[in-house]
Design a protein around this motif. Structure first.
Motif, PDB file in Angstrom:
ATOM      1  N   ASP A   1       6.544   8.131  -8.334  1.00  0.00           N
ATOM      2  CA  ASP A   1       7.114   8.376  -9.550  1.00  0.00           C
ATOM      3  C   ASP A   1       9.139   7.967  -9.332  1.00  0.00           C
TER       4      ASP A   1
ATOM      5  N   LYS B   1       3.077  11.290  -7.922  1.00  0.00           N
ATOM      6  CA  LYS B   1       2.507  12.384  -8.419  1.00  0.00           C
ATOM      7  C   LYS B   1       1.062  12.097  -9.073  1.00  0.00           C
TER       8      LYS B   1
ATOM      9  N   ARG C   1      -2.749   9.444  -9.898  1.00  0.00           N
ATOM     10  CA  ARG C   1      -2.842   9.608 -11.144  1.00  0.00           C
ATOM     11  C   ARG C   1      -4.016   8.999 -11.422  1.00  0.00           C
ATOM     12  N   ASP C   2      -4.434   9.247 -13.161  1.00  0.00           N
ATOM     13  CA  ASP C   2      -5.660   9.289 -13.954  1.00  0.00           C
ATOM     14  C   ASP C   2      -6.101   8.264 -13.981  1.00  0.00           C
TER      15      ASP C   2
ATOM     16  N   THR D   1      -7.041   6.462 -16.991  1.00  0.00           N
ATOM     17  CA  THR D   1      -5.890   5.622 -17.909  1.00  0.00           C
ATOM     18  C   THR D   1      -4.703   4.546 -16.997  1.00  0.00           C
ATOM     19  N   GLY D   2      -4.459   5.445 -15.740  1.00  0.00           N
ATOM     20  CA  GLY D   2      -3.857   4.648 -15.210  1.00  0.00           C
ATOM     21  C   GLY D   2      -2.365   4.813 -15.134  1.00  0.00           C
ATOM     22  N   THR D   3      -2.570   6.235 -15.341  1.00  0.00           N
ATOM     23  CA  THR D   3      -1.228   6.030 -15.319  1.00  0.00           C
ATOM     24  C   THR D   3      -0.544   8.152 -15.443  1.00  0.00           C
ATOM     25  N   LEU D   4       0.465   7.848 -14.140  1.00  0.00           N
ATOM     26  CA  LEU D   4       0.632   9.057 -13.780  1.00  0.00           C
ATOM     27  C   LEU D   4       0.539  10.409 -14.527  1.00  0.00           C
TER      28      LEU D   4
ATOM     29  N   PRO E   1       1.380  14.055 -15.647  1.00  0.00           N
ATOM     30  CA  PRO E   1       3.021  14.418 -15.012  1.00  0.00           C
ATOM     31  C   PRO E   1       2.975  16.234 -14.038  1.00  0.00           C
TER      32      PRO E   1
END
Length: 157
Positions: free
Chosen positions: A45, A52, A54-55, A58-61, A63
């Motif tokens: 990040d 971090k 990764r979900d 969803t592909g998001t990092l 937090p």
């Protein structure tokens, strides 16, 4: 971040194949290591200057920071010549982030922010949510020799 262990193992396998003279297999293992390294480095990040998780849905990092986010450093995956990655180590100098004792795997600043937002989460096993409960089954505990008496509210297994 546990993929960093796959990276280290693939690098070790490549070295072993080199030692026995199997250059093709060594090259294959170096290729595995390179692909794993490239995938792990996508979890950097740049804004937070840390790795971090990764979900996967969803592909998001995610937090939240935790000690597992530093596994790439311990396995040699992080490019040593790139100073941007050293920025992540700054958090270990801040006792609000990772106190020396007691030892936590979760970043305590993140944990406090989540609790203040009404989402404290939990850092214990679902089977160990009350003081004095064991994290393992009685059968497993019975088969595990105890070296010393565990601290109050914990299991020695």
């Amino acid at each position: 971040m546990e993929g960093s262990y796959v990276y280290a193992n693939a690098r070790a396998a490549a070295q072993a194949y080199e030692l026995i003279g199997d250059g093709a297999k060594a090259a294959e293992m170096r290729g595995v290591a390179d692909r794993v390294r490239d995938a792990v480095l996508t979890m950097w990040d740049a804004d937070a200057r840390v790795f971090k998780h990764r979900d996967l849905q969803t592909g998001t990092l995610i937090p939240w920071k935790e000690s597992n986010n530093y596994i790439p450093f311990s396995t040699g995956l992080v490019p040593a010549g790139d100073p941007k990655y050293r920025e992540a180590l700054r958090l270990w100098a801040d006792p609000a982030e990772y106190p020396i004792f007691p030892v936590y795997t979760a970043n305590q600043k993140d944990k406090a922010e989540a609790a203040a937002a009404g989402k404290p989460g939990r850092t214990t096993s679902p089977r160990s949510t009350r003081p004095g409960t064991s994290r393992c089954s009685p059968r497993r505990c019975a088969s595990t020799p105890r070296r010393t008496s565990p601290p109050s509210g914990t299991s020695s297994c």
